[in-house]
Design an enzyme around this catalytic site. Structure first.
Site, PDB file in Angstrom:
ATOM      1  N   CYS A 272     -22.223 -26.444  14.268  1.00  5.97           N
ATOM      2  CA  CYS A 272     -21.421 -26.249  14.375  1.00  5.97           C
ATOM      3  C   CYS A 272     -21.928 -25.310  16.233  1.00  5.97           C
ATOM      4  O   CYS A 272     -20.931 -25.733  17.014  1.00  5.97           O
ATOM      5  CB  CYS A 272     -20.920 -25.002  14.434  1.00  5.97           C
ATOM      6  SG  CYS A 272     -23.109 -23.688  13.934  1.00  5.97           S
ATOM      7  N   HIS A 320     -24.182 -19.435  12.235  1.00  8.26           N
ATOM      8  CA  HIS A 320     -22.490 -19.542  12.876  1.00  8.26           C
ATOM      9  C   HIS A 320     -21.911 -19.485  14.113  1.00  8.26           C
ATOM     10  O   HIS A 320     -22.027 -18.180  14.199  1.00  8.26           O
ATOM     11  CB  HIS A 320     -21.232 -19.409  11.001  1.00  8.26           C
ATOM     12  CG  HIS A 320     -20.372 -20.974  11.121  1.00  8.26           C
ATOM     13  ND1 HIS A 320     -20.490 -21.943  10.891  1.00  8.26           N
ATOM     14  CD2 HIS A 320     -19.456 -20.668  11.672  1.00  8.26           C
ATOM     15  CE1 HIS A 320     -19.519 -22.894  11.591  1.00  8.26           C
ATOM     16  NE2 HIS A 320     -18.775 -22.126  11.806  1.00  8.26           N
ATOM     17  N   HIS A 332     -14.344 -24.900  15.348  1.00  6.49           N
ATOM     18  CA  HIS A 332     -15.487 -24.705  14.858  1.00  6.49           C
ATOM     19  C   HIS A 332     -15.760 -25.957  13.944  1.00  6.49           C
ATOM     20  O   HIS A 332     -14.578 -26.881  13.766  1.00  6.49           O
ATOM     21  CB  HIS A 332     -16.055 -23.907  14.236  1.00  6.49           C
ATOM     22  CG  HIS A 332     -15.525 -23.342  13.063  1.00  6.49           C
ATOM     23  ND1 HIS A 332     -16.272 -23.318  11.601  1.00  6.49           N
ATOM     24  CD2 HIS A 332     -13.761 -24.414  12.274  1.00  6.49           C
ATOM     25  CE1 HIS A 332     -14.923 -23.075  10.832  1.00  6.49           C
ATOM     26  NE2 HIS A 332     -14.000 -23.736  10.602  1.00  6.49           N
TER      27      HIS A 332
END
Length: 358
Positions: A272, A320, A332
């Site tokens: 990520c 994240h 993402h």
């Protein structure tokens, strides 16, 4: 081509968003629940309730792997920085040693010259001179020589002290490097363990159950997105991307379809924060490698003031990150087993928003 790809991807996100906006109060019907869920060895297919428990377990395992991945990336980044610093210190030490060698050679030459003069100090030899002109000329040279000798000895002492400090600094940095290598190895072990557990759990599912599991994941994400949109979070969000933000978006959306791999920074796969850091690097703005450091170091903005290109940080531990595209969507790299994709910005618990080019 990239712009077209972004438009298509955003359009898909908009369709999902439109569905959510059209039915903010959509209820998700609970499936029929038997008295006991099927076990992995039970020939009967799992109920949606049992699959939902599996989904939650898998989510937790991948979340824990994500936290460990951030720790791994942080240790790797620190190790790289410390390695560079150690190399620089080694070069400084080499230069210092060469300088020290020259200074010692000069000091040795001065000592040999004094020895050839009978070991008598220059001052004494000058005082015994019976030539006034030579005496005056020698006195001037003596003052210059004394000044040069004093300067040489001072430089010699300073160089020796510099070398001592360089050596101590190099030793301290080497110890930190070793500590970070151990931390990196521990995180790597934890990542593999968590991912293996998630994959093992998912492998117990039949093909149809895996398809249902994915639908449950999508439904859970849509439910969260629906609640987020219904809360009015997007009501005042109308910011426009900056020129750098547009470049970052262009890079990030061009990676759609590439697999998530922990620790990866492209070009074939990403995690990520690897995706967001590389996207902003491509836009000419270097940012921290990990989502946790992006949250700590980058300027924060309110959700209502966010604009495309901003980074949305998720979960209470900042484990994240996704890039905001506008229209309530992000791009993402979700987790192992998934590809870089478009998702609802509110499909996960938002911690906050940061802006790399503020």
């Amino acid at each position: 081509m990239t712009g077209k790809r972004y438009s298509t991807a955003t359009a898909v996100a908009l369709i999902c968003a439109a569905t959510v906006l059209a039915a903010p109060g959509t209820a998700f019907a609970s499936p029929a629940r038997p008295t006991s869920p099927a076990t992995p060895t039970d020939p009967r297919p799992r109920t949606d309730k049992a699959l939902e428990e599996v989904r939650k377990d898998i989510d937790k395992l991948y979340h824990d792997a994500g936290v460990a991945t951030d720790a791994y990336n942080a240790a790797e980044e620190k190790a790289d920085q410390q390695s560079e610093q150690i190399v620089k210190l080694a070069k400084d030490i080499a230069k210092g040693q060469a300088k020290l060698k020259k200074l010692k050679a000069r000091a040795g030459a001065a000592a040999r010259a004094q020895y050839r003069g009978g070991g008598m100090p220059d001052e004494a030899q000058l005082m015994l001179s019976d030539n006034p002109g030579r005496f005056l000329d020698g006195a001037g040279r003596l003052r210059q020589g004394q000044k040069a000798t004093k300067g040489m000895l001072t430089e010699l002492e300073r160089t020796q002290e510099d070398l001592r400090i360089y050596a101590e600094d190099a030793t301290a940095r080497w110890k930190k490097l070793e500590a970070n290598r151990k931390a990196k190895a521990a995180s790597k072990k934890k990542i593999k363990k968590k991912i293996a557990a998630a994959e093992k759990l998912e492998s117990t599912l039949e093909k149809k159950e895996r398809e249902r599991l994915r639908k449950l994941e999508e439904a859970a994400a849509l439910k969260k997105q629906s609640a987020w949109v219904s809360s009015g979070a997007l009501k005042d969000v109308d910011g426009k991307a900056s020129p750098q933000g547009k470049k970052a978006i262009e890079f990030a959306t061009a990676q759609i379809g590439k697999p998530y791999v922990w620790g990866a920074e492209g070009p074939g796969s990403y995690d990520c924060s690897g995706l967001t850091s590389k996207a902003w690097s491509a836009a000419g703005r270097g940012i921290p490698r990990t989502s946790q450091e992006q949250w700590k170091q980058l300027p924060r903005v309110d959700v209502k003031n966010m604009r495309p290109g901003d980074l949305i940080i998720y979960h209470s531990d900042a484990s994240h990150v996704g890039m905001y595209l506008g229209d309530g969507a992000i791009v993402h790299a979700p987790r192992p087993g998934r590809d870089v994709t478009i998702a609802g910005a509110g499909s996960m618990k938002i911690l906050g928003v940061v802006r790399p080019d503020k």
